[in-house]
Design a protein around this motif. Sequence first.
Motif, PDB file in Angstrom:
ATOM      1  N   ASN A  20       0.806  -1.224   0.000  1.00 29.79           N
ATOM      2  CA  ASN A  20       0.000   0.000   0.000  1.00 29.79           C
ATOM      3  C   ASN A  20       0.837   1.272   0.000  1.00 29.79           C
ATOM      4  O   ASN A  20       0.292   2.376   0.105  1.00 29.79           O
ATOM      5  N   LEU A  21       2.161   1.132  -0.102  1.00 32.62           N
ATOM      6  CA  LEU A  21       3.038   2.302  -0.044  1.00 32.62           C
ATOM      7  C   LEU A  21       2.702   3.330  -1.113  1.00 32.62           C
ATOM      8  O   LEU A  21       2.618   4.525  -0.846  1.00 32.62           O
ATOM      9  N   GLU A  22       2.520   2.876  -2.331  1.00 35.11           N
ATOM     10  CA  GLU A  22       2.236   3.804  -3.426  1.00 35.11           C
ATOM     11  C   GLU A  22       0.867   4.463  -3.249  1.00 35.11           C
ATOM     12  O   GLU A  22       0.674   5.628  -3.571  1.00 35.11           O
ATOM     13  N   LYS A  23      -0.054   3.726  -2.685  1.00 34.41           N
ATOM     14  CA  LYS A  23      -1.422   4.228  -2.518  1.00 34.41           C
ATOM     15  C   LYS A  23      -1.530   5.242  -1.391  1.00 34.41           C
ATOM     16  O   LYS A  23      -2.169   6.292  -1.531  1.00 34.41           O
ATOM     17  N   TRP A  24      -0.899   4.949  -0.233  1.00 37.17           N
ATOM     18  CA  TRP A  24      -1.087   5.776   0.948  1.00 37.17           C
ATOM     19  C   TRP A  24       0.140   6.592   1.339  1.00 37.17           C
ATOM     20  O   TRP A  24       0.009   7.544   2.113  1.00 37.17           O
ATOM     21  N   GLY A  25       1.308   6.209   0.861  1.00 35.55           N
ATOM     22  CA  GLY A  25       2.529   6.895   1.285  1.00 35.55           C
ATOM     23  C   GLY A  25       3.150   6.203   2.482  1.00 35.55           C
ATOM     24  O   GLY A  25       2.458   5.596   3.307  1.00 35.55           O
ATOM     25  N   ILE A  26       4.457   6.304   2.594  1.00 33.54           N
ATOM     26  CA  ILE A  26       5.180   5.533   3.603  1.00 33.54           C
ATOM     27  C   ILE A  26       4.809   5.944   5.024  1.00 33.54           C
ATOM     28  O   ILE A  26       4.715   5.104   5.923  1.00 33.54           O
ATOM     29  N   GLU A  27       4.589   7.237   5.275  1.00 29.51           N
ATOM     30  CA  GLU A  27       4.257   7.698   6.631  1.00 29.51           C
ATOM     31  C   GLU A  27       2.982   7.037   7.141  1.00 29.51           C
ATOM     32  O   GLU A  27       2.931   6.506   8.251  1.00 29.51           O
ATOM     33  N   SER A  28       1.936   7.069   6.323  1.00 24.51           N
ATOM     34  CA  SER A  28       0.648   6.510   6.737  1.00 24.51           C
ATOM     35  C   SER A  28       0.723   5.005   6.925  1.00 24.51           C
ATOM     36  O   SER A  28       0.157   4.456   7.879  1.00 24.51           O
ATOM     37  N   VAL A  29       1.426   4.324   6.020  1.00 24.57           N
ATOM     38  CA  VAL A  29       1.495   2.867   6.074  1.00 24.57           C
ATOM     39  C   VAL A  29       2.273   2.397   7.306  1.00 24.57           C
ATOM     40  O   VAL A  29       1.878   1.433   7.975  1.00 24.57           O
ATOM     41  N   VAL A  30       3.364   3.068   7.619  1.00 26.63           N
ATOM     42  CA  VAL A  30       4.137   2.699   8.807  1.00 26.63           C
ATOM     43  C   VAL A  30       3.295   2.920  10.065  1.00 26.63           C
ATOM     44  O   VAL A  30       3.288   2.085  10.977  1.00 26.63           O
ATOM     45  N   CYS A  31       2.570   4.029  10.109  1.00 28.06           N
ATOM     46  CA  CYS A  31       1.687   4.274  11.261  1.00 28.06           C
ATOM     47  C   CYS A  31       0.582   3.223  11.330  1.00 28.06           C
ATOM     48  O   CYS A  31       0.219   2.769  12.424  1.00 28.06           O
ATOM     49  N   ASP A  32       0.048   2.833  10.182  1.00 28.05           N
ATOM     50  CA  ASP A  32      -0.974   1.784  10.155  1.00 28.05           C
ATOM     51  C   ASP A  32      -0.445   0.500  10.787  1.00 28.05           C
ATOM     52  O   ASP A  32      -1.137  -0.143  11.590  1.00 28.05           O
ATOM     53  N   TYR A  33       0.766   0.134  10.413  1.00 30.14           N
ATOM     54  CA  TYR A  33       1.334  -1.121  10.895  1.00 30.14           C
ATOM     55  C   TYR A  33       1.601  -1.072  12.398  1.00 30.14           C
ATOM     56  O   TYR A  33       1.207  -1.976  13.147  1.00 30.14           O
ATOM     57  N   ILE A  34       2.242  -0.003  12.855  1.00 27.78           N
ATOM     58  CA  ILE A  34       2.586   0.089  14.275  1.00 27.78           C
ATOM     59  C   ILE A  34       1.330   0.253  15.128  1.00 27.78           C
ATOM     60  O   ILE A  34       1.204  -0.378  16.189  1.00 27.78           O
TER      61      ILE A  34
END
Length: 326
Positions: free
Chosen positions: A287-301
């Motif tokens: 989902n990196l391309e869709k949401w951006g790395i900041e949002s995806v990392v926060c989603d995971y943590i």
Amino acid sequence: MQEAKFLSSMAILSKNSRGRKVLEEKCSLRTEFQRDRDRVIHSKAFRRLKHKTQVFISPEGDHYRTRLTHTLEVSQIARTISRSLRLNEDLTEAIALAHDLGHTPFGHTGERTLDEVSINGFKHYMQSLRVVEYLERYNGLNLTFEVKDGIVSHSSSRKAKTNEGRVVRVSDKIAYINHDIDDAIRAGLLSCDCLPKECIAVLGDNHSKRINTMIKNVISNATTNNEVDFYLEVGEAIWELRDFLFKNVYIGSKAKVEEEKAMNIVREMYNYYIKDPEKMPKEFYRNLEKWGIESVVCDYIAGMTDRFAISEYLNIFVPSPWRKIY
């Protein structure tokens, strides 16, 4: 038909819901808000709440609240108020059960840390919306507008558009103020004698009495003034008691000595995944391309439980003992 006969003019009828983002065929057995409640209960995010901190990080006792038991207490209080006011209890319950789905590991400590390190910031109520809108089941739970509105309004400056959402907001406060006192007394941080006497005189001298007083105050205010909130001396006592908890439990108490360690876990893992996002599971990395790395990392943590976050931190940063291979 049953809702129209029973519910008051302050309630939202399920047939009048603003609906879902994606249209679905109606259920022959359940109202739209019942379906929302069921989807929340059966979600993975809901199950993870049992291993997420409420106030005390990794308590050894079995009787301290977790984010899940907090959610259940909020739901029970909210349903009591809604039933008394003849509001839509199914809508109230769905909002209450979903309101903390986006909470981080280590409670508000984890939330504050993600908010500090992320360029986009982080608020648990917005993450709860993100969970039901996009992350759960990979494309969201497709909940009704009213439930999603209640989720984002429970802990922000926004006022819910429904009375059911406003009930959840006050029920959240009733729940955490009272159960945090109970847990703090159990932990030896407070005693009944040290609680502000002016507050106790208004609210009651034990857990049950205080909850009862607060609930009755909300119901009375809604009935008399058509406003779902605390009022008069009860409202003042509640805010004074809340300030007391911040000074004596939430900030600087012995229960918070592990907070810096928890903050470090969240901070270090955030930096690690920002640098090496491919180390995240595929369902997040894709989902990196869709949401951006900041949002995806926060989603995971944010989706981690306390124990998974600790285990992941150990796997990443602490070397495993060497074993001879035969």
